[in-house]
Design a protein around this motif. Structure first.
Motif, PDB file in Angstrom:
ATOM      1  N   ALA A  85      52.186  39.627  95.042  1.00 48.58           N
ATOM      2  CA  ALA A  85      53.419  40.197  95.588  1.00 48.58           C
ATOM      3  C   ALA A  85      53.316  41.714  95.685  1.00 48.58           C
ATOM      4  O   ALA A  85      53.704  42.323  96.688  1.00 48.58           O
ATOM      5  N   ALA A  86      52.777  42.327  94.649  1.00 46.07           N
ATOM      6  CA  ALA A  86      52.646  43.786  94.637  1.00 46.07           C
ATOM      7  C   ALA A  86      51.686  44.270  95.714  1.00 46.07           C
ATOM      8  O   ALA A  86      51.938  45.295  96.368  1.00 46.07           O
ATOM      9  N   GLU A  87      50.590  43.538  95.902  1.00 44.15           N
ATOM     10  CA  GLU A  87      49.630  43.923  96.937  1.00 44.15           C
ATOM     11  C   GLU A  87      50.258  43.850  98.318  1.00 44.15           C
ATOM     12  O   GLU A  87      50.037  44.721  99.163  1.00 44.15           O
ATOM     13  N   LEU A  88      51.058  42.824  98.568  1.00 47.61           N
ATOM     14  CA  LEU A  88      51.687  42.669  99.880  1.00 47.61           C
ATOM     15  C   LEU A  88      52.695  43.782 100.159  1.00 47.61           C
ATOM     16  O   LEU A  88      52.859  44.198 101.314  1.00 47.61           O
ATOM     17  N   LEU A  89      53.381  44.267  99.116  1.00 45.69           N
ATOM     18  CA  LEU A  89      54.397  45.295  99.306  1.00 45.69           C
ATOM     19  C   LEU A  89      53.892  46.707  99.036  1.00 45.69           C
ATOM     20  O   LEU A  89      54.590  47.683  99.321  1.00 45.69           O
ATOM     21  N   GLY A  90      52.704  46.815  98.472  1.00 50.71           N
ATOM     22  CA  GLY A  90      52.163  48.134  98.181  1.00 50.71           C
ATOM     23  C   GLY A  90      52.857  48.815  97.020  1.00 50.71           C
ATOM     24  O   GLY A  90      53.183  50.009  97.083  1.00 50.71           O
ATOM     25  N   VAL A  91      53.098  48.056  95.927  1.00 47.61           N
ATOM     26  CA  VAL A  91      53.775  48.602  94.755  1.00 47.61           C
ATOM     27  C   VAL A  91      52.991  48.240  93.498  1.00 47.61           C
ATOM     28  O   VAL A  91      52.004  47.496  93.548  1.00 47.61           O
ATOM     29  N   ASP A  92      53.433  48.741  92.371  1.00 48.20           N
ATOM     30  CA  ASP A  92      52.809  48.477  91.075  1.00 48.20           C
ATOM     31  C   ASP A  92      53.243  47.094  90.577  1.00 48.20           C
ATOM     32  O   ASP A  92      54.448  46.823  90.495  1.00 48.20           O
ATOM     33  N   PRO A  93      52.300  46.212  90.207  1.00 47.14           N
ATOM     34  CA  PRO A  93      52.682  44.891  89.680  1.00 47.14           C
ATOM     35  C   PRO A  93      53.615  44.961  88.476  1.00 47.14           C
ATOM     36  O   PRO A  93      54.404  44.042  88.244  1.00 47.14           O
ATOM     37  N   ALA A  94      53.544  46.052  87.720  1.00 53.90           N
ATOM     38  CA  ALA A  94      54.410  46.193  86.555  1.00 53.90           C
ATOM     39  C   ALA A  94      55.883  46.240  86.944  1.00 53.90           C
ATOM     40  O   ALA A  94      56.760  45.958  86.110  1.00 53.90           O
ATOM     41  N   ASN A  95      56.144  46.580  88.207  1.00 49.37           N
ATOM     42  CA  ASN A  95      57.522  46.695  88.676  1.00 49.37           C
ATOM     43  C   ASN A  95      57.944  45.517  89.550  1.00 49.37           C
ATOM     44  O   ASN A  95      58.871  45.646  90.354  1.00 49.37           O
ATOM     45  N   VAL A  96      57.290  44.378  89.387  1.00 44.34           N
ATOM     46  CA  VAL A  96      57.574  43.201  90.206  1.00 44.34           C
ATOM     47  C   VAL A  96      57.964  42.032  89.312  1.00 44.34           C
ATOM     48  O   VAL A  96      57.306  41.769  88.299  1.00 44.34           O
ATOM     49  N   SER A  97      59.020  41.340  89.706  1.00 45.59           N
ATOM     50  CA  SER A  97      59.364  40.060  89.079  1.00 45.59           C
ATOM     51  C   SER A  97      59.316  38.976  90.149  1.00 45.59           C
ATOM     52  O   SER A  97      59.966  39.108  91.190  1.00 45.59           O
ATOM     53  N   VAL A  98      58.529  37.930  89.891  1.00 47.65           N
ATOM     54  CA  VAL A  98      58.424  36.788  90.797  1.00 47.65           C
ATOM     55  C   VAL A  98      59.230  35.658  90.183  1.00 47.65           C
ATOM     56  O   VAL A  98      58.850  35.106  89.146  1.00 47.65           O
ATOM     57  N   ILE A  99      60.356  35.353  90.823  1.00 51.94           N
ATOM     58  CA  ILE A  99      61.320  34.428  90.213  1.00 51.94           C
ATOM     59  C   ILE A  99      61.870  33.495  91.286  1.00 51.94           C
ATOM     60  O   ILE A  99      62.429  33.943  92.286  1.00 51.94           O
ATOM     61  N   GLY A 100      61.725  32.201  91.073  1.00 58.34           N
ATOM     62  CA  GLY A 100      62.306  31.237  91.991  1.00 58.34           C
ATOM     63  C   GLY A 100      61.614  31.229  93.340  1.00 58.34           C
ATOM     64  O   GLY A 100      60.548  31.817  93.540  1.00 58.34           O
ATOM     65  N   SER A 101      62.246  30.553  94.293  1.00 57.80           N
ATOM     66  CA  SER A 101      61.653  30.389  95.618  1.00 57.80           C
ATOM     67  C   SER A 101      62.470  31.044  96.713  1.00 57.80           C
ATOM     68  O   SER A 101      62.084  31.010  97.869  1.00 57.80           O
ATOM     69  N   SER A 102      63.610  31.655  96.360  1.00 55.82           N
ATOM     70  CA  SER A 102      64.511  32.200  97.369  1.00 55.82           C
ATOM     71  C   SER A 102      64.815  33.663  97.097  1.00 55.82           C
ATOM     72  O   SER A 102      65.412  34.003  96.068  1.00 55.82           O
ATOM     73  N   SER A 103      64.418  34.537  98.023  1.00 54.25           N
ATOM     74  CA  SER A 103      64.764  35.950  97.868  1.00 54.25           C
ATOM     75  C   SER A 103      66.264  36.152  97.998  1.00 54.25           C
ATOM     76  O   SER A 103      66.827  37.071  97.396  1.00 54.25           O
ATOM     77  N   LEU A 104      66.942  35.300  98.765  1.00 52.05           N
ATOM     78  CA  LEU A 104      68.394  35.417  98.890  1.00 52.05           C
ATOM     79  C   LEU A 104      69.066  35.191  97.543  1.00 52.05           C
ATOM     80  O   LEU A 104      70.049  35.866  97.199  1.00 52.05           O
ATOM     81  N   ASN A 105      68.538  34.251  96.744  1.00 50.08           N
ATOM     82  CA  ASN A 105      69.073  34.058  95.392  1.00 50.08           C
ATOM     83  C   ASN A 105      68.923  35.323  94.559  1.00 50.08           C
ATOM     84  O   ASN A 105      69.830  35.701  93.799  1.00 50.08           O
ATOM     85  N   LEU A 106      67.772  35.984  94.694  1.00 45.50           N
ATOM     86  CA  LEU A 106      67.547  37.223  93.948  1.00 45.50           C
ATOM     87  C   LEU A 106      68.497  38.318  94.410  1.00 45.50           C
ATOM     88  O   LEU A 106      68.993  39.106  93.597  1.00 45.50           O
ATOM     89  N   MET A 107      68.753  38.394  95.708  1.00 44.86           N
ATOM     90  CA  MET A 107      69.706  39.377  96.212  1.00 44.86           C
ATOM     91  C   MET A 107      71.093  39.110  95.642  1.00 44.86           C
ATOM     92  O   MET A 107      71.798  40.044  95.233  1.00 44.86           O
ATOM     93  N   TYR A 108      71.476  37.848  95.619  1.00 48.20           N
ATOM     94  CA  TYR A 108      72.767  37.472  95.022  1.00 48.20           C
ATOM     95  C   TYR A 108      72.811  37.912  93.562  1.00 48.20           C
ATOM     96  O   TYR A 108      73.808  38.488  93.109  1.00 48.20           O
ATOM     97  N   ASP A 109      71.724  37.637  92.832  1.00 47.42           N
ATOM     98  CA  ASP A 109      71.683  38.001  91.421  1.00 47.42           C
ATOM     99  C   ASP A 109      71.815  39.506  91.224  1.00 47.42           C
ATOM    100  O   ASP A 109      72.458  39.965  90.271  1.00 47.42           O
ATOM    101  N   CYS A 110      71.211  40.283  92.116  1.00 51.46           N
ATOM    102  CA  CYS A 110      71.282  41.740  91.994  1.00 51.46           C
ATOM    103  C   CYS A 110      72.692  42.244  92.308  1.00 51.46           C
ATOM    104  O   CYS A 110      73.195  43.160  91.638  1.00 51.46           O
ATOM    105  N   VAL A 111      73.333  41.659  93.314  1.00 54.41           N
ATOM    106  CA  VAL A 111      74.726  42.015  93.603  1.00 54.41           C
ATOM    107  C   VAL A 111      75.608  41.606  92.424  1.00 54.41           C
ATOM    108  O   VAL A 111      76.492  42.363  91.992  1.00 54.41           O
ATOM    109  N   GLU A 112      75.371  40.419  91.894  1.00 53.93           N
ATOM    110  CA  GLU A 112      76.156  39.946  90.760  1.00 53.93           C
ATOM    111  C   GLU A 112      75.992  40.873  89.557  1.00 53.93           C
ATOM    112  O   GLU A 112      76.957  41.142  88.825  1.00 53.93           O
ATOM    113  N   ASN A 113      74.782  41.373  89.352  1.00 52.37           N
ATOM    114  CA  ASN A 113      74.556  42.303  88.248  1.00 52.37           C
ATOM    115  C   ASN A 113      75.441  43.540  88.391  1.00 52.37           C
ATOM    116  O   ASN A 113      76.066  43.989  87.424  1.00 52.37           O
ATOM    117  N   GLY A 114      75.500  44.090  89.615  1.00 50.48           N
ATOM    118  CA  GLY A 114      76.350  45.242  89.835  1.00 50.48           C
ATOM    119  C   GLY A 114      77.826  44.906  89.657  1.00 50.48           C
ATOM    120  O   GLY A 114      78.597  45.686  89.075  1.00 50.48           O
TER     121      GLY A 114
END
Length: 428
Positions: A85-114
């Motif tokens: 995931a980090a290689e595809l986005l050009g970021v540090d793997p330490a700053n990546v969480s791979v969770i579940g199969s839906s990025s939309l779920n992750l977006m929901y979770d991030c909005v919910e956190n706020g």
């Protein structure tokens, strides 16, 4: 823009209407059942990933760099999955969480956190009164649904040929502390197919939000989904932030939804170290660990960024002819009538169509009546409300080429007939 129908004499327009009504009647008699409603991979595309299903057996080693895929642990995902995931986005793997199969779920979770917990030490949004999100439009309807579900006010922002209108974005973000986020699909945007220019990406990174808890929701869903040539280049927003000495501004999301199997792949989020630490605390209350066996299969199948690019080249061989057919059918049927414009992207999953003012709902309804289902008119706008009723999202990937050709023929007749009816109504 004055259409060919508006330029006709009354007799010519009546004749054109009669002919188009006959064409519509002929299509109606075919009793078609075709679907261009959502941007789904075709069965040909998902078949490309079926060999992945053979990679893990009861005899397989289910460990990944010392992490067991068949047990609890590794709440951020397998090391190899994070590295990919980090290689595809050009970021540090330490700053990546791979969770579940839906990025939309992750977006929901991030909005919910706020909304529930707050961001960067600020009060939760649910305690702040009116909260707003900016929504480049036309845009992705499911984004708008997420924020709407929390009672957040969705504010449309015009889309330009190189991304959102940054003068509008800057004015709202930097002067209104109620603005807490903006939805973005920066590469091959849904539905326009636009890739944000370097100037737009730099303008995003340069924002000085009035709200300390403002974040950019950077949904890089189509990062690898090129089907023409070398495709578009998108500037890495984290690189720009680093150049400017800034951080804590962007959540970036992506997934393998349209790379392997929709709803059965990997999804991930990346952000600054501070933001990721905060998200991880929020996520830890929801999850013990992600579904790592699927992650293991994916990394053994895709391997690395080069493996993903090769896999997507095979996707492009399937997808490109469909998008070419859209351009061919729309150009042949509509180009000389001055009734519509449409995009011609190099990647992604959609073509954005603009008909005459006041036409989109009528075109979608008539197309459905003639046997072709489209995304609802207005869907690419917050609250489903297109102020000019012009935009229609065309999703050509799922039907076969033959079905797509039929669907586009129906669509072209519907556009012509609605445009002619509008021209007639103007004279009433």
């Amino acid at each position: 823009m004055t259409s060919a129908y508006q330029k006709m004499t009354d007799a010519e327009l009546d004749a054109a209407l009669a002919d188009l009504e006959r064409q519509a009647a002929d299509l109606r008699a075919l009793d078609l059942r075709l679907d261009m409603a959502r941007g789904k991979p075709s069965p040909e595309q998902t078949a490309l990933s079926k060999p992945m299903l053979d990679l893990l057996t009861s005899a397989s080693d289910l460990s990944d760099q010392g992490v067991d895929a068949d047990n609890y642990g590794a709440p951020d995902g397998l090391p190899s999955a994070r590295a990919l995931a980090a290689e595809l986005l050009g970021v540090d793997p330490a700053n990546v969480s791979v969770i579940g199969s839906s990025s939309l779920n992750l977006m929901y979770d991030c909005v919910e956190n706020g909304y529930v917990h707050g961001i960067a030490g600020e009060r939760p949004w649910c305690q702040q009164g009116t909260v707003k999100f900016l929504c480049p439009a036309p845009g992705y309807d499911r984004h708008f649904t997420v924020t709407e579900s929390f009672g957040i006010e969705n504010v449309p922002v015009p889309m330009c040929e190189d991304g959102p209108d940054m003068d509008v974005v800057r004015e709202l973000v930097e002067k209104d502390p109620q603005v807490k986020g903006i939805w973005c699909v920066p590469k091959y945007a849904n539905p326009t197919g636009v890739t944000y220019s370097d100037e737009v990406v730099r303008a995003f990174a340069a924002l000085r939000p009035a709200a300390p808890d403002f974040r950019i929701y950077w949904d890089n869903a189509y990062a690898v989904h090129t089907f023409r040539g070398e495709g578009d280049e998108l500037l890495n927003i984290f690189d720009v932030l680093s150049e400017q000495g800034k951080k804590n501004l962007v959540y970036e999301f992506a997934s393998t939804a349209k790379v392997t199997f929709p709803s059965s792949g990997m999804a991930w989020v990346t952000a600054s170290p501070d933001d990721m630490a905060e998200l991880r605390r929020s996520f830890s209350a929801m999850r013990v660990s992600p579904e790592k066996i699927s992650q293991l299969a994916h990394v053994r199948f895709l391997r690395d960024a080069d493996g993903v690019r090769e896999h997507m080249r095979r996707h492009a061989e399937i997808v490109a002819p469909r998008f070419a057919l859209v351009q061919e059918k729309l150009s042949a049927g509509l180009a000389d009538l001055d009734v519509a414009t449409w995009t011609d992207p190099n990647g992604g999953y959609f073509v954005s169509f603009e008909g005459p003012e006041g036409s989109a709902k009528a075109i979608v309804a008539l197309t459905a009546e003639l046997g072709v289902k489209l995304t609802g008119a207005g869907a690419p706008w917050p609250y489903g409300s297109d102020p000019r009723d012009t935009n229609i999202r065309i999703a050509p990937t799922y039907p076969t080429l033959e079905e797509l050709g039929q669907a586009l023929d129906v669509f072209v007749v519907a556009v012509k007939l609605v445009a002619a009816r509008l021209a007639k109504a103007e004279r009433a």
